[in-house]
Design a protein around this motif. Structure first.
Motif, short mmCIF file in Angstrom:
data_model
loop_
_atom_site.label_atom_id
_atom_site.label_comp_id
_atom_site.label_asym_id
_atom_site.label_seq_id
_atom_site.Cartn_x
_atom_site.Cartn_y
_atom_site.Cartn_z
N TRP A 45 0.83 -1.19 0.00
CA TRP A 45 0.00 0.00 0.00
C TRP A 45 0.87 1.25 0.00
N THR A 46 0.32 2.33 -0.53
CA THR A 46 0.95 3.65 -0.38
C THR A 46 0.27 4.34 0.79
N ALA A 47 1.03 4.54 1.86
CA ALA A 47 0.47 5.11 3.09
C ALA A 47 1.06 6.50 3.33
N ARG A 48 0.22 7.46 3.60
CA ARG A 48 0.65 8.83 3.80
C ARG A 48 0.02 9.41 5.07
N ARG A 49 0.84 10.20 5.79
CA ARG A 49 0.31 10.90 6.95
C ARG A 49 -0.35 12.19 6.47
N VAL A 50 -1.66 12.22 6.53
CA VAL A 50 -2.42 13.37 6.05
C VAL A 50 -3.58 13.64 7.00
N ASP A 51 -3.74 14.88 7.39
CA ASP A 51 -4.90 15.31 8.15
C ASP A 51 -6.00 15.64 7.15
N SER A 52 -7.08 14.87 7.19
CA SER A 52 -8.15 15.03 6.20
C SER A 52 -8.84 16.38 6.26
N SER A 53 -8.69 17.09 7.37
CA SER A 53 -9.34 18.40 7.48
C SER A 53 -8.41 19.55 7.08
N ASP A 54 -7.19 19.22 6.63
CA ASP A 54 -6.21 20.24 6.27
C ASP A 54 -6.17 20.39 4.75
N ASP A 55 -6.61 21.54 4.27
CA ASP A 55 -6.72 21.76 2.83
C ASP A 55 -5.38 21.59 2.12
N GLY A 56 -4.32 22.16 2.67
CA GLY A 56 -3.01 22.07 2.03
C GLY A 56 -2.51 20.65 1.93
N GLN A 57 -2.67 19.89 3.00
CA GLN A 57 -2.22 18.50 2.99
C GLN A 57 -3.04 17.66 2.00
N MET A 58 -4.32 17.90 1.96
CA MET A 58 -5.17 17.13 1.04
C MET A 58 -4.86 17.49 -0.41
N ARG A 59 -4.64 18.76 -0.68
CA ARG A 59 -4.29 19.18 -2.04
C ARG A 59 -2.99 18.54 -2.49
N ALA A 60 -2.00 18.51 -1.60
CA ALA A 60 -0.72 17.89 -1.94
C ALA A 60 -0.87 16.40 -2.19
N LEU A 61 -1.70 15.75 -1.38
CA LEU A 61 -1.94 14.32 -1.58
C LEU A 61 -2.54 14.04 -2.95
N PHE A 62 -3.56 14.79 -3.32
CA PHE A 62 -4.21 14.55 -4.60
C PHE A 62 -3.31 14.94 -5.77
N ASP A 63 -2.45 15.92 -5.57
CA ASP A 63 -1.46 16.22 -6.61
C ASP A 63 -0.55 15.01 -6.83
N GLU A 64 -0.14 14.38 -5.75
CA GLU A 64 0.71 13.19 -5.86
C GLU A 64 -0.03 12.05 -6.56
N ILE A 65 -1.29 11.88 -6.21
CA ILE A 65 -2.09 10.83 -6.84
C ILE A 65 -2.26 11.11 -8.33
N SER A 66 -2.48 12.37 -8.68
CA SER A 66 -2.63 12.74 -10.08
C SER A 66 -1.38 12.39 -10.89
N VAL A 67 -0.21 12.70 -10.31
CA VAL A 67 1.05 12.37 -10.98
C VAL A 67 1.20 10.86 -11.13
N ALA A 68 0.68 10.11 -10.16
CA ALA A 68 0.79 8.65 -10.19
C ALA A 68 -0.14 8.02 -11.22
N GLY A 69 -1.10 8.79 -11.72
CA GLY A 69 -1.97 8.25 -12.76
C GLY A 69 -3.45 8.39 -12.51
N GLY A 70 -3.82 9.09 -11.43
CA GLY A 70 -5.24 9.34 -11.21
C GLY A 70 -5.86 8.40 -10.21
N LEU A 71 -7.18 8.46 -10.13
CA LEU A 71 -7.91 7.79 -9.07
C LEU A 71 -9.24 7.27 -9.60
N ASP A 72 -9.55 6.03 -9.26
CA ASP A 72 -10.82 5.43 -9.66
C ASP A 72 -11.87 5.49 -8.56
N VAL A 73 -11.40 5.35 -7.32
CA VAL A 73 -12.31 5.30 -6.17
C VAL A 73 -11.71 6.12 -5.04
#
Length: 251
Positions: A45-73
């Motif tokens: 698994w890819t595990a990341r320490r992210v506070d789900s209520s923190d906009d900056g952390q969530m934006r960075a996470l999804f940027d990383e996912i986008s670079v990895a190829g996107g998200l289905d679910v």
């Protein structure tokens, strides 16, 4: 390979979701704020320490996912139980924390998942609500309000994103066996002057199946809602709770 993200995925319901999606052949990403639990996640698994209520952390996470190829679910599963107290005794900071994580975290998942899912022309958003998001729930004002909000968010997402091939649904767990529910039982017992076992029996007897549910029950529903078998299921509130009839256990 399809990719699934589960917030609060290092333990409890979220971890069970991660396992179920991995078994279904997905590449699994999880977030959490519990470093020890994150360290115990499977190496695959890819595990990341992210506070789900923190906009900056969530934006960075999804940027990383986008670079990895996107998200289905995306499973917006993060939540805070909040206090068990009469409404006049609930501290404002406790209210804000519960709502920020439980509802705000779900919003941020949708906000950042939507663009990549729109680009792909498909996607599934699964939000973890609760039977507390269906019934009024005494002594749990922040939690109940946040979980009702999750359902309102889901209904709006289903309507807004449906034309882009994106489905949104909410799962409403009832009483789930595990450490988190044990904490709820203890706090509710103290608040009501009951024993822990009496509260437990109250919850169980308030369902037609006379049982708690398991994290795996919730995870199996999440995988189904993400599957082709549910390709026409959207905007739905699906309880996995043994059919809760009475949300307020009595002595």
């Amino acid at each position: 390979m399809k990719r699934a993200l589960v917030t609060a995925g290092a333990s409890g319901i979220g971890f069970a979701m991660g396992e179920a999606f991995a078994q279904a052949g997905y590449e699994v990403w999880v977030t959490d704020v519990d470093d020890a639990a994150l360290a115990r996640c499977p190496d695959a698994w890819t595990a990341r320490r992210v506070d789900s209520s923190d906009d900056g952390q969530m934006r960075a996470l999804f940027d990383e996912i986008s670079v990895a190829g996107g998200l289905d679910v995306v499973c917006a599963n993060a939540g805070v139980a909040g206090p068990t107290a009469h409404v006049e005794d609930v501290a404002w900071d406790d209210w804000k924390t519960c709502v920020d994580v439980t509802l705000g975290g779900a919003f941020l998942c949708a906000k950042y998942a939507a663009p990549m899912m729109k680009a792909a022309g498909q996607g599934a958003i699964v939000l973890t609500s609760s039977t507390a998001g269906v019934f009024g729930y005494p002594n749990r004002a922040p939690y109940s309000a946040a979980k009702w909000g999750v359902i309102g968010l889901m209904k709006t997402l289903a309507m807004e994103l449906g034309p882009f091939g994106i489905r949104a649904n909410a799962i409403c767990p009832g009483a789930v066996e595990g450490p988190r529910m044990e904490g709820v039982l203890e706090r509710e017992a103290a608040a009501k002057g009951m024993t822990r076992d009496a509260v437990y029996e109250g919850y169980a007897s308030g369902t037609s199946l006379r049982t708690f549910v398991t994290a795996e029950d919730i995870a199996n529903m999440a995988v189904f809602l993400a599957s082709n078998g549910a390709q026409r299921v959207s905007g739905q509130v699906i309880s996995v709770d043994g059919h809760t009839e009475n949300p307020d256990p009595k002595p």
